[in-house]
Design a protein around this motif. Sequence first.
Motif, mmCIF file in Angstrom:
data_model
loop_
_atom_site.group_PDB
_atom_site.id
_atom_site.type_symbol
_atom_site.label_atom_id
_atom_site.label_comp_id
_atom_site.label_asym_id
_atom_site.label_seq_id
_atom_site.Cartn_x
_atom_site.Cartn_y
_atom_site.Cartn_z
ATOM 1 N N UNK A 19 0.806 -1.221 0.000
ATOM 2 C CA UNK A 19 0.000 0.000 0.000
ATOM 3 C C UNK A 19 0.843 1.278 0.000
ATOM 4 N N UNK A 20 2.154 1.128 -0.154
ATOM 5 C CA UNK A 20 3.004 2.315 -0.248
ATOM 6 C C UNK A 20 2.762 2.976 -1.604
ATOM 7 N N UNK A 21 2.498 4.286 -1.644
ATOM 8 C CA UNK A 21 2.175 4.964 -2.909
ATOM 9 C C UNK A 21 3.260 4.828 -3.975
ATOM 10 N N UNK A 22 4.502 4.592 -3.586
ATOM 11 C CA UNK A 22 5.574 4.480 -4.575
ATOM 12 C C UNK A 22 5.610 3.099 -5.219
ATOM 13 N N UNK A 71 12.454 4.401 7.101
ATOM 14 C CA UNK A 71 11.632 5.575 7.408
ATOM 15 C C UNK A 71 11.491 6.476 6.189
ATOM 16 N N UNK A 72 12.577 6.630 5.422
ATOM 17 C CA UNK A 72 12.531 7.473 4.230
ATOM 18 C C UNK A 72 11.602 6.875 3.179
ATOM 19 N N UNK A 73 11.671 5.549 2.994
ATOM 20 C CA UNK A 73 10.806 4.879 2.021
ATOM 21 C C UNK A 73 9.349 4.958 2.461
ATOM 22 N N UNK A 74 9.118 4.738 3.741
ATOM 23 C CA UNK A 74 7.746 4.827 4.259
ATOM 24 C C UNK A 74 7.176 6.236 4.104
ATOM 25 N N UNK A 75 8.078 7.238 4.119
ATOM 26 C CA UNK A 75 7.636 8.632 3.986
ATOM 27 C C UNK A 75 7.479 9.052 2.528
ATOM 28 N N UNK A 76 7.766 8.116 1.590
ATOM 29 C CA UNK A 76 7.531 8.419 0.184
ATOM 30 C C UNK A 76 8.744 8.573 -0.691
ATOM 31 N N UNK A 93 1.402 -3.702 -6.160
ATOM 32 C CA UNK A 93 0.358 -4.263 -5.315
ATOM 33 C C UNK A 93 0.775 -5.472 -4.510
ATOM 34 N N UNK A 94 2.087 -5.723 -4.392
ATOM 35 C CA UNK A 94 2.603 -6.798 -3.548
ATOM 36 C C UNK A 94 3.623 -6.187 -2.590
ATOM 37 N N UNK A 95 3.884 -6.898 -1.498
ATOM 38 C CA UNK A 95 4.838 -6.414 -0.509
ATOM 39 C C UNK A 95 6.196 -7.047 -0.741
ATOM 40 N N UNK A 96 7.212 -6.209 -0.831
ATOM 41 C CA UNK A 96 8.581 -6.685 -0.985
ATOM 42 C C UNK A 96 9.194 -6.802 0.413
ATOM 43 N N UNK A 97 9.595 -8.012 0.760
ATOM 44 C CA UNK A 97 10.102 -8.258 2.114
ATOM 45 C C UNK A 97 10.938 -9.528 2.095
ATOM 46 N N UNK A 98 11.739 -9.686 3.141
ATOM 47 C CA UNK A 98 12.526 -10.901 3.298
ATOM 48 C C UNK A 98 11.680 -11.911 4.078
ATOM 49 N N UNK A 99 11.001 -12.771 3.341
ATOM 50 C CA UNK A 99 10.078 -13.700 3.978
ATOM 51 C C UNK A 99 8.698 -13.088 4.090
ATOM 52 N N UNK A 100 7.741 -13.931 4.409
ATOM 53 C CA UNK A 100 6.346 -13.488 4.484
ATOM 54 C C UNK A 100 6.130 -12.568 5.678
ATOM 55 N N UNK A 101 5.286 -11.545 5.477
ATOM 56 C CA UNK A 101 4.889 -10.644 6.554
ATOM 57 C C UNK A 101 3.574 -11.169 7.127
ATOM 58 N N UNK A 102 3.507 -11.418 8.431
ATOM 59 C CA UNK A 102 2.262 -11.945 9.029
ATOM 60 C C UNK A 102 1.057 -11.092 8.660
ATOM 61 N N UNK A 103 -0.006 -11.751 8.205
ATOM 62 C CA UNK A 103 -1.224 -11.047 7.844
ATOM 63 C C UNK A 103 -1.236 -10.475 6.443
ATOM 64 N N UNK A 104 -0.153 -10.645 5.705
ATOM 65 C CA UNK A 104 -0.073 -10.125 4.337
ATOM 66 C C UNK A 104 0.208 -11.287 3.391
ATOM 67 N N UNK A 105 -0.816 -11.824 2.721
ATOM 68 C CA UNK A 105 -0.621 -12.981 1.843
ATOM 69 C C UNK A 105 0.177 -12.653 0.592
#
Length: 372
Positions: free
Chosen positions: A182-185, A270-275, A189-201
Amino acid sequence: ISLNDGISSHGDSQRRGFNLTAGATGDKFSIAAGLDYNKYDETLASRRKFSRQQLYLSGGSVVAAGSSSIPTGRIQVPSAIAAQYGCDIDPATDTAMVTLAQGDGSSQADYRCRLGSDTYNYAALNYIQTAQKRTNGFVLGSYNFTDSLTGFVDAFYNRTESSGQDAPSPVGTGAGLIISSDNPINPFGVTFSHGAVPGDPDSGYSFQTRLTGAGTRVHSYKTNTAQINTGLRGNFGQDSSWIWDASINYSHTKRDQRDTNEVDIPSLQAAVDAGANIFDQASVGDQLSKGVKTPIYVFTQSTKQAQFNASGELWDLPAGAMQLSAGALYRKQMMNYTVSDFAVLDPVTTTCQILQEACGSPGRGDFYVKEV
């Protein structure tokens, strides 16, 4: 006094310096002193054919290539998204890799399939000659108080300043960075992360980039070393073969190391979360610079020493005089190494707040020696 200057046939790698030595002697004294200075300019690896490109041995052949961590990103997306680009799908993960092709990355239309030839030539930004300045000085002196007593002092000093450079840091989800769906940048529509994020399929997709927006990594060093050895020496009367010396010796070294533009994961997050648009770094360098820090590492070491020695003849024997030497020494050495708090290595996770390559472990200690 002497001067020196030189430059390579390529018109770079210039060096320049001077040397000055002076001295004087008298009936009771002698003194000599000197000063030496040299400066060397940095030379980028890109200035030479043999070093301007990273070379690899592959299949028995030498090939020019680079790092797969590229500024336009190595981005893992599900096959449903990759299909529009015609990418080869990895059947094991049902995903493909894409990279930025145009625009600011805010639309899926800005991307294309990542190719094996999409590499980053980090070697071109390294130095084959580091920038450095060296200053050396010394003083050697002695004074005869009497025919059997002389004082002396030997002092030395060195200061070195040098600076190296590495390409901008590679960074991504493997280092703990998360770019939520859900980050505007993020247009995928998918989450980039190291491994699955709980609650985010729709999480666990990898993202890797080269943080060119924050600039190159610069490693600067300033080292100061000083030593002084002073004391007295003499003999026990003009008719005696016995000689002696007593001296104290002190030396100290301090090295200040600063690594500019090391990625600080919490700050970058924090910078990425801020846009801050990490997908397109060309226009957000100031924002991404908030995600880097300059860790400082300071190493100090000192030595204190005192000693006394005496030697001479005891008595004559048919084969020659029997001699005796005796002495006593005390020496203490101390060391201290400090690291910026955010760069201290966690021994359990073997990581720290910045990228692992720049983590360090502080320490200190001392010991002493007595000899007779």
